[in-house]
Motif scaffolding. Structure first.
Motif, short mmCIF file in Angstrom:
data_model
loop_
_atom_site.label_atom_id
_atom_site.label_comp_id
_atom_site.label_asym_id
_atom_site.label_seq_id
_atom_site.Cartn_x
_atom_site.Cartn_y
_atom_site.Cartn_z
N PRO A 1 0.83 -1.21 0.00
CA PRO A 1 0.00 0.00 0.00
C PRO A 1 0.86 1.26 0.00
N ARG A 2 0.29 2.33 -0.53
CA ARG A 2 0.97 3.62 -0.57
C ARG A 2 0.33 4.54 0.46
N VAL A 3 1.17 5.20 1.24
CA VAL A 3 0.70 6.09 2.31
C VAL A 3 1.35 7.45 2.13
N PHE A 4 0.54 8.52 2.23
CA PHE A 4 1.06 9.88 2.18
C PHE A 4 0.71 10.57 3.48
N GLN A 5 1.74 10.98 4.22
CA GLN A 5 1.52 11.64 5.51
C GLN A 5 1.94 13.10 5.42
N VAL A 6 1.18 13.97 6.04
CA VAL A 6 1.51 15.39 6.08
C VAL A 6 1.93 15.73 7.50
N VAL B 1 15.01 6.55 7.31
CA VAL B 1 14.29 5.29 7.59
C VAL B 1 13.67 4.72 6.32
N GLY B 2 13.88 5.39 5.17
CA GLY B 2 13.41 4.84 3.90
C GLY B 2 12.15 5.48 3.34
N ALA B 3 11.67 6.57 3.94
CA ALA B 3 10.48 7.24 3.41
C ALA B 3 10.86 8.11 2.21
N HIS B 4 9.92 8.29 1.32
CA HIS B 4 10.06 9.26 0.25
C HIS B 4 9.67 10.60 0.86
N VAL B 5 10.47 11.62 0.65
CA VAL B 5 10.23 12.89 1.33
C VAL B 5 9.94 14.00 0.32
N CYS C 1 4.83 -1.12 3.20
CA CYS C 1 4.17 0.02 2.57
C CYS C 1 5.19 0.97 1.95
N GLN C 2 4.74 1.70 0.93
CA GLN C 2 5.51 2.81 0.39
C GLN C 2 5.00 4.05 1.09
N VAL C 3 5.89 4.80 1.73
CA VAL C 3 5.45 5.95 2.51
C VAL C 3 6.10 7.22 1.99
N TRP C 4 5.25 8.22 1.75
CA TRP C 4 5.70 9.56 1.41
C TRP C 4 5.34 10.46 2.59
N VAL C 5 6.23 11.40 2.91
CA VAL C 5 5.98 12.32 4.01
C VAL C 5 6.25 13.74 3.52
N LEU C 6 5.27 14.62 3.73
CA LEU C 6 5.44 16.04 3.43
C LEU C 6 5.94 16.72 4.69
N CYS C 7 7.12 17.36 4.59
CA CYS C 7 7.76 18.02 5.73
C CYS C 7 8.05 19.47 5.40
N GLN C 8 8.09 20.31 6.44
CA GLN C 8 8.45 21.71 6.25
C GLN C 8 9.89 22.00 6.63
N SER C 9 10.59 21.07 7.20
CA SER C 9 11.95 21.29 7.69
C SER C 9 12.91 20.30 7.03
N LEU D 1 7.29 9.54 12.81
CA LEU D 1 8.45 8.74 12.41
C LEU D 1 8.27 7.28 12.83
N ALA D 2 7.79 7.04 14.04
CA ALA D 2 7.56 5.67 14.50
C ALA D 2 6.51 4.97 13.64
N ILE D 3 5.44 5.69 13.30
CA ILE D 3 4.39 5.13 12.43
C ILE D 3 4.97 4.84 11.04
N THR D 4 5.75 5.78 10.53
CA THR D 4 6.36 5.62 9.20
C THR D 4 7.27 4.40 9.17
N ARG D 5 8.10 4.26 10.18
CA ARG D 5 9.01 3.11 10.25
C ARG D 5 8.22 1.79 10.28
N ALA D 6 7.14 1.73 11.05
CA ALA D 6 6.32 0.52 11.14
C ALA D 6 5.64 0.23 9.79
N LEU D 7 5.15 1.27 9.12
CA LEU D 7 4.52 1.08 7.81
C LEU D 7 5.52 0.55 6.78
N ILE D 8 6.72 1.11 6.77
CA ILE D 8 7.75 0.65 5.84
C ILE D 8 8.14 -0.79 6.14
N ASP D 9 8.30 -1.11 7.42
CA ASP D 9 8.62 -2.49 7.81
C ASP D 9 7.52 -3.47 7.40
N ALA D 10 6.28 -2.97 7.32
CA ALA D 10 5.14 -3.81 6.92
C ALA D 10 5.00 -3.89 5.40
#
Length: 80
Positions: free
Chosen positions: A10-15, A58-62, A40-48, A29-38
């Motif tokens: 599954p693909r997940v996009f987190q803001v 941890v392997g997320a697409h940023v 999932c493809q995880v994208w995270v939108l960050c401001q910093s 970050l803990a949720i993202t790491r667990a999703l990747i370990d499971a």
């Protein structure tokens, strides 16, 4: 730095609508790491950039953005 990998999961996009590193980012970050370990493809939108680097490690697409504008519908407010 651990490279982002592609899976058929599954693909997940987190803001993450916060600036500096803090409690919210730690939880996401803990949720993202667990999703990747499971698997999932995880994208995270960050401001910093500092926060973005931690997620990339941890392997997320940023995706970075200096300004986040979040829209909420009046209809959603009326439903409550």
């Amino acid at each position: 730095m651990k490279p982002a990998t592609h899976t058929d999961g599954p693909r997940v996009f987190q803001v993450l609508a916060g600036g500096p590193w803090g409690g919210g980012a730690v939880v996401v970050l803990a949720i993202t790491r667990a999703l990747i370990d499971a698997g999932c493809q995880v994208w995270v939108l960050c401001q910093s950039d500092v926060v973005a680097q931690r997620f990339a490690e941890v392997g997320a697409h940023v995706v970075t953005c200096d300004t986040c504008l979040l829209y909420t519908s009046d209809a959603a407010d009326d439903a409550m």
